[in-house]
Design a protein around this motif. Structure first.
Motif, PDB file in Angstrom:
ATOM      1  N   ALA A 278      40.855  53.550 -94.800  1.00  0.00           N
ATOM      2  CA  ALA A 278      40.316  54.009 -96.080  1.00  0.00           C
ATOM      3  C   ALA A 278      41.443  54.428 -97.014  1.00  0.00           C
ATOM      4  CB  ALA A 278      39.354  55.166 -95.867  1.00  0.00           C
ATOM      5  N   ARG A 279      42.435  55.135 -96.494  1.00  0.00           N
ATOM      6  CA  ARG A 279      43.571  55.553 -97.320  1.00  0.00           C
ATOM      7  C   ARG A 279      44.297  54.338 -97.894  1.00  0.00           C
ATOM      8  NH1 ARG A 279      44.898  61.023 -96.260  1.00  0.00           N
ATOM      9  NH2 ARG A 279      43.783  61.853 -94.442  1.00  0.00           N
ATOM     10  N   ALA A 280      44.432  53.300 -97.068  1.00  0.00           N
ATOM     11  CA  ALA A 280      45.106  52.087 -97.537  1.00  0.00           C
ATOM     12  C   ALA A 280      44.301  51.398 -98.632  1.00  0.00           C
ATOM     13  CB  ALA A 280      45.338  51.127 -96.363  1.00  0.00           C
ATOM     14  N   MET A 281      42.977  51.407 -98.503  1.00  0.00           N
ATOM     15  CA  MET A 281      42.128  50.800 -99.526  1.00  0.00           C
ATOM     16  C   MET A 281      42.218  51.592-100.833  1.00  0.00           C
ATOM     17  SD  MET A 281      40.039  48.524-100.631  1.00  0.00           S
ATOM     18  CE  MET A 281      39.486  47.597 -99.176  1.00  0.00           C
ATOM     19  N   LEU A 282      42.202  52.919-100.751  1.00  0.00           N
ATOM     20  CA  LEU A 282      42.307  53.734-101.959  1.00  0.00           C
ATOM     21  C   LEU A 282      43.649  53.513-102.655  1.00  0.00           C
ATOM     22  CD1 LEU A 282      40.648  57.167-101.105  1.00  0.00           C
ATOM     23  CD2 LEU A 282      39.619  55.045-101.907  1.00  0.00           C
ATOM     24  N   ALA A 283      44.703  53.309-101.882  1.00  0.00           N
ATOM     25  CA  ALA A 283      46.012  53.034-102.482  1.00  0.00           C
ATOM     26  C   ALA A 283      45.968  51.745-103.293  1.00  0.00           C
ATOM     27  CB  ALA A 283      47.079  52.949-101.393  1.00  0.00           C
ATOM     28  N   GLN A 284      45.283  50.721-102.768  1.00  0.00           N
ATOM     29  CA  GLN A 284      45.152  49.461-103.506  1.00  0.00           C
ATOM     30  C   GLN A 284      44.312  49.653-104.766  1.00  0.00           C
ATOM     31  OE1 GLN A 284      44.037  45.941-101.357  1.00  0.00           O
ATOM     32  NE2 GLN A 284      46.174  45.647-100.804  1.00  0.00           N
ATOM     33  N   LEU A 285      43.237  50.397-104.652  1.00  0.00           N
ATOM     34  CA  LEU A 285      42.391  50.643-105.825  1.00  0.00           C
ATOM     35  C   LEU A 285      43.140  51.443-106.884  1.00  0.00           C
ATOM     36  CD1 LEU A 285      39.071  51.447-103.939  1.00  0.00           C
ATOM     37  CD2 LEU A 285      39.385  49.560-105.556  1.00  0.00           C
ATOM     38  N   ASP A 286      43.917  52.440-106.455  1.00  0.00           N
ATOM     39  CA  ASP A 286      44.698  53.228-107.413  1.00  0.00           C
ATOM     40  C   ASP A 286      45.713  52.349-108.136  1.00  0.00           C
ATOM     41  OD1 ASP A 286      43.422  55.663-106.982  1.00  0.00           O
ATOM     42  OD2 ASP A 286      44.771  56.225-105.344  1.00  0.00           O
ATOM     43  N   ALA A 287      46.325  51.434-107.413  1.00  0.00           N
ATOM     44  CA  ALA A 287      47.315  50.538-108.022  1.00  0.00           C
ATOM     45  C   ALA A 287      46.676  49.581-109.016  1.00  0.00           C
ATOM     46  CB  ALA A 287      48.050  49.759-106.935  1.00  0.00           C
ATOM     47  N   ALA A 288      45.385  49.304-108.839  1.00  0.00           N
ATOM     48  CA  ALA A 288      44.687  48.350-109.711  1.00  0.00           C
ATOM     49  C   ALA A 288      44.073  49.007-110.942  1.00  0.00           C
ATOM     50  CB  ALA A 288      43.589  47.639-108.914  1.00  0.00           C
ATOM     51  N   ARG A 289      44.200  50.315-111.088  1.00  0.00           N
ATOM     52  CA  ARG A 289      43.534  51.010-112.199  1.00  0.00           C
ATOM     53  C   ARG A 289      44.025  50.513-113.558  1.00  0.00           C
ATOM     54  NH1 ARG A 289      43.637  57.293-111.899  1.00  0.00           N
ATOM     55  NH2 ARG A 289      41.883  57.053-113.337  1.00  0.00           N
ATOM     56  N   GLU A 290      43.073  50.193-114.416  1.00  0.00           N
ATOM     57  CA  GLU A 290      43.389  49.753-115.779  1.00  0.00           C
ATOM     58  C   GLU A 290      43.789  50.945-116.633  1.00  0.00           C
ATOM     59  OE1 GLU A 290      40.206  46.015-116.048  1.00  0.00           O
ATOM     60  OE2 GLU A 290      39.746  47.932-117.016  1.00  0.00           O
ATOM     61  N   PRO A 291      44.607  50.710-117.673  1.00  0.00           N
ATOM     62  CA  PRO A 291      44.980  51.814-118.576  1.00  0.00           C
ATOM     63  C   PRO A 291      43.771  52.538-119.160  1.00  0.00           C
ATOM     64  CG  PRO A 291      46.370  49.900-118.973  1.00  0.00           C
ATOM     65  CD  PRO A 291      45.332  49.462-117.999  1.00  0.00           C
ATOM     66  N   ALA A 292      42.736  51.787-119.527  1.00  0.00           N
ATOM     67  CA  ALA A 292      41.540  52.419-120.101  1.00  0.00           C
ATOM     68  C   ALA A 292      40.855  53.329-119.090  1.00  0.00           C
ATOM     69  CB  ALA A 292      40.555  51.352-120.576  1.00  0.00           C
ATOM     70  N   ALA A 293      40.904  52.947-117.812  1.00  0.00           N
ATOM     71  CA  ALA A 293      40.291  53.777-116.764  1.00  0.00           C
ATOM     72  C   ALA A 293      41.101  55.056-116.547  1.00  0.00           C
ATOM     73  CB  ALA A 293      40.196  52.987-115.467  1.00  0.00           C
ATOM     74  N   ARG A 294      42.427  54.975-116.675  1.00  0.00           N
ATOM     75  CA  ARG A 294      43.264  56.165-116.521  1.00  0.00           C
ATOM     76  C   ARG A 294      42.996  57.155-117.647  1.00  0.00           C
ATOM     77  NH1 ARG A 294      47.201  55.202-112.654  1.00  0.00           N
ATOM     78  NH2 ARG A 294      47.405  53.011-112.054  1.00  0.00           N
ATOM     79  N   GLU A 295      42.697  56.642-118.833  1.00  0.00           N
ATOM     80  CA  GLU A 295      42.378  57.504-119.952  1.00  0.00           C
ATOM     81  C   GLU A 295      40.981  58.119-119.808  1.00  0.00           C
ATOM     82  OE1 GLU A 295      42.766  55.198-123.484  1.00  0.00           O
ATOM     83  OE2 GLU A 295      44.899  54.774-123.147  1.00  0.00           O
ATOM     84  N   TRP A 296      40.090  57.384-119.085  1.00  0.00           N
ATOM     85  CA  TRP A 296      38.708  57.839-118.918  1.00  0.00           C
ATOM     86  C   TRP A 296      38.655  59.126-118.094  1.00  0.00           C
ATOM     87  CZ3 TRP A 296      34.561  54.981-120.937  1.00  0.00           C
ATOM     88  CH2 TRP A 296      33.285  55.479-120.664  1.00  0.00           C
ATOM     89  N   GLY A 297      39.481  59.175-117.059  1.00  0.00           N
ATOM     90  CA  GLY A 297      39.460  60.369-116.204  1.00  0.00           C
ATOM     91  C   GLY A 297      40.396  60.239-115.044  1.00  0.00           C
TER      92      GLY A 297
END
Length: 297
Positions: A278-297
């Protein structure tokens, strides 16, 4: 109490049937009945009323139900914590996602993940976002990648990864396709086809119309966005769909209204010990975050 008896109890309680519980647990029905009888003997109370083909919880069963879930979550949590000590990324990962995200957002991530971590067995569930939320809260799912709720439960850690722009659309032959710039109230003169009334996306759309003092004229609804696209394309009504679905078969309407966006992302339970997979999957999802999503929250 042993965990096998508790698992049988939860399976019967959730399915409302001894036979369906047996199928879920890959056991015979007599084996499930025996486990329930053992549990009833341990607590000296009847857990189910059996009237005809109907199975319902007794008062004792209702008291035990949330505690049984909590016990099994704690047992699984302990197993994960001990397994994490090895440091290897292996074993099972229970992940839920919506059909839309599973089709249009997750495939490259899942492909990369399985190549990088071949010893992980993905237990992938396709669920409505609302069901996946509950599954994480109940401890049945380790991660959900779904449409995010406007007001998530504080027990959950919620992280936006992508942001969908929802487009007002209709079929190319629909009467609205010949209009220029439209006001929201003009849309209300025509039928709409939208996600189901209990979905986060429907709630987002309804709130926009309600703030303008308008009622949505919903003729048809389904939780499957690809089905909504088909119904819109053949002229059954106008809709609001993610930008990724619009090209080709649909006409995007020019509506005098601020853009409507919905966040997509992952959620995990704050109190749960995450497995190494699960930690490895979250790391991949965090790396894929779009700029707009980072601004969202």
């Amino acid at each position: 109490m042993d965990t096998q008896s508790l698992q049988a109890f939860l399976a019967v309680a959730d399915s409302g049937s001894f036979s369906r519980a047996a199928e879920q647990l890959h056991l015979t029905q007599p084996a499930v009945s025996k486990r329930i009888a053992v549990l009833e003997g341990q607590i000296d109370a009847r857990l189910f009323d059996r009237i005809g083909r109907r199975v319902s919880l007794t008062e004792a069963g209702r008291v035990l139900l949330p505690r049984a879930r909590q016990i099994l979550v704690m047992v699984d949590d302990s197993r994960r914590a001990l397994g994490n000590l090895e440091g290897s990324v292996a074993g099972s990962l229970t992940l839920a996602t919506s059909h839309h995200i599973g089709l249009h957002r997750l495939p490259p991530l899942l492909q990369a993940y399985t190549r990088e971590h071949p010893e992980v067995r993905l237990d992938l569930h396709f669920l409505d976002s609302e069901q996946a939320y509950q599954g994480v809260l109940d401890g049945e799912l380790e991660i959900a990648v779904v449409t995010l709720a406007p007001h998530p439960d504080p027990q959950l850690r919620v992280v936006p990864v992508w942001v969908d722009r929802l487009c007002f659309v209709c079929g190319h032959d629909h009467p609205l396709a010949g209009h220029g710039r439209l006001a929201l109230q003009e849309l209300c003169a025509f039928d709409a086809v939208l996600p189901g009334p209990l979905t986060f996306t429907r709630g987002l759309i309804e709130s926009r119309f309600a703030s303008a003092g308008l009622d949505l004229p919903v003729a048809l609804s389904t939780n499957y966005l690809e089905t909504l696209k088909m119904m819109t394309a053949i002229g059954l009504g106008w809709s609001l769909l993610p930008e990724r679905l619009v090209a080709g078969d649909l006409h995007e309407l020019d509506v005098d209204h601020p853009p409507i966006h919905r966040p997509l992302g992952y959620l995990v339970h704050r109190s749960r010990t995450l497995s190494n997979p699960a930690r490895a999957m979250l790391a991949q999802l965090d790396a894929a975050r779009e700029p707009a999503a980072r601004e969202w929250g």
